[in-house]
Scaffold this motif. Structure first.
Motif, PDB file in Angstrom:
ATOM      1  N   ALA A   1       5.563   5.063  -0.525  1.00 21.49           N
ATOM      2  CA  ALA A   1       6.867   4.577  -0.982  1.00 21.49           C
ATOM      3  C   ALA A   1       7.181   5.148  -2.361  1.00 21.49           C
ATOM      4  O   ALA A   1       6.377   5.068  -3.282  1.00 21.49           O
ATOM      5  N   GLY A   2       8.342   5.769  -2.497  1.00 16.40           N
ATOM      6  CA  GLY A   2       8.772   6.337  -3.763  1.00 16.40           C
ATOM      7  C   GLY A   2       8.214   7.711  -4.055  1.00 16.40           C
ATOM      8  O   GLY A   2       8.511   8.294  -5.087  1.00 16.40           O
ATOM      9  N   ARG A   3       7.391   8.259  -3.166  1.00 11.64           N
ATOM     10  CA  ARG A   3       6.783   9.568  -3.403  1.00 11.64           C
ATOM     11  C   ARG A   3       7.365  10.666  -2.518  1.00 11.64           C
ATOM     12  O   ARG A   3       7.084  11.830  -2.735  1.00 11.64           O
ATOM     13  N   VAL A   4       8.118  10.305  -1.522  1.00 10.07           N
ATOM     14  CA  VAL A   4       8.653  11.288  -0.588  1.00 10.07           C
ATOM     15  C   VAL A   4       9.884  11.947  -1.195  1.00 10.07           C
ATOM     16  O   VAL A   4      10.760  11.278  -1.731  1.00 10.07           O
ATOM     17  N   GLN A   5       9.935  13.264  -1.122  1.00 12.46           N
ATOM     18  CA  GLN A   5      11.086  14.014  -1.595  1.00 12.46           C
ATOM     19  C   GLN A   5      11.695  14.750  -0.416  1.00 12.46           C
ATOM     20  O   GLN A   5      10.973  15.322   0.394  1.00 12.46           O
ATOM     21  N   ILE A   6      13.006  14.714  -0.323  1.00  9.17           N
ATOM     22  CA  ILE A   6      13.721  15.435   0.725  1.00  9.17           C
ATOM     23  C   ILE A   6      14.268  16.710   0.116  1.00  9.17           C
ATOM     24  O   ILE A   6      15.039  16.677  -0.829  1.00  9.17           O
ATOM     25  N   ASN A   7      13.836  17.821   0.658  1.00 14.09           N
ATOM     26  CA  ASN A   7      14.295  19.123   0.188  1.00 14.09           C
ATOM     27  C   ASN A   7      15.168  19.746   1.266  1.00 14.09           C
ATOM     28  O   ASN A   7      14.715  19.984   2.371  1.00 14.09           O
TER      29      ASN A   7
ATOM     30  N   HIS B   1       4.903   2.694   4.042  1.00 12.22           N
ATOM     31  CA  HIS B   1       3.598   2.262   3.570  1.00 12.22           C
ATOM     32  C   HIS B   1       3.594   2.337   2.047  1.00 12.22           C
ATOM     33  O   HIS B   1       4.131   3.272   1.459  1.00 12.22           O
ATOM     34  N   PRO B   2       3.005   1.361   1.365  1.00 11.50           N
ATOM     35  CA  PRO B   2       3.041   1.347  -0.102  1.00 11.50           C
ATOM     36  C   PRO B   2       2.479   2.609  -0.752  1.00 11.50           C
ATOM     37  O   PRO B   2       2.873   2.974  -1.849  1.00 11.50           O
ATOM     38  N   HIS B   3       1.566   3.303  -0.087  1.00 10.94           N
ATOM     39  CA  HIS B   3       0.982   4.514  -0.668  1.00 10.94           C
ATOM     40  C   HIS B   3       1.971   5.676  -0.720  1.00 10.94           C
ATOM     41  O   HIS B   3       1.795   6.590  -1.531  1.00 10.94           O
TER      42      HIS B   3
END
Length: 58
Positions: A36-42, A32-34
């Motif tokens: 996209a690019g904000r998820v971080q994998i820790n 979803h555009p909201h």
């Protein structure tokens, strides 16, 4: 079966993909555009389960 191509395809190499109509078509998933690019994998997500649990093709 004969497939007529537009004139723009003359003297060009083309690729035609044929899918069986009775098989389900898989639709690609997109974020979803909201988010996209904000998820971080820790951490190590691939090492969290044994390889046998991922159900990957061999």
């Amino acid at each position: 079966m004969l497939i007529e191509l537009p004139d723009a395809c003359n003297n060009r190499r083309v690729e035609i993909i044929v899918l069986a109509a009775d098989e389900p078509v898989t639709v690609g998933r997109r974020l979803h555009p909201h988010i996209a690019g904000r998820v971080q994998i820790n951490g190590d997500i691939l090492g969290s389960l044994p390889e046998s649990d991922w159900d990957l093709p061999r």
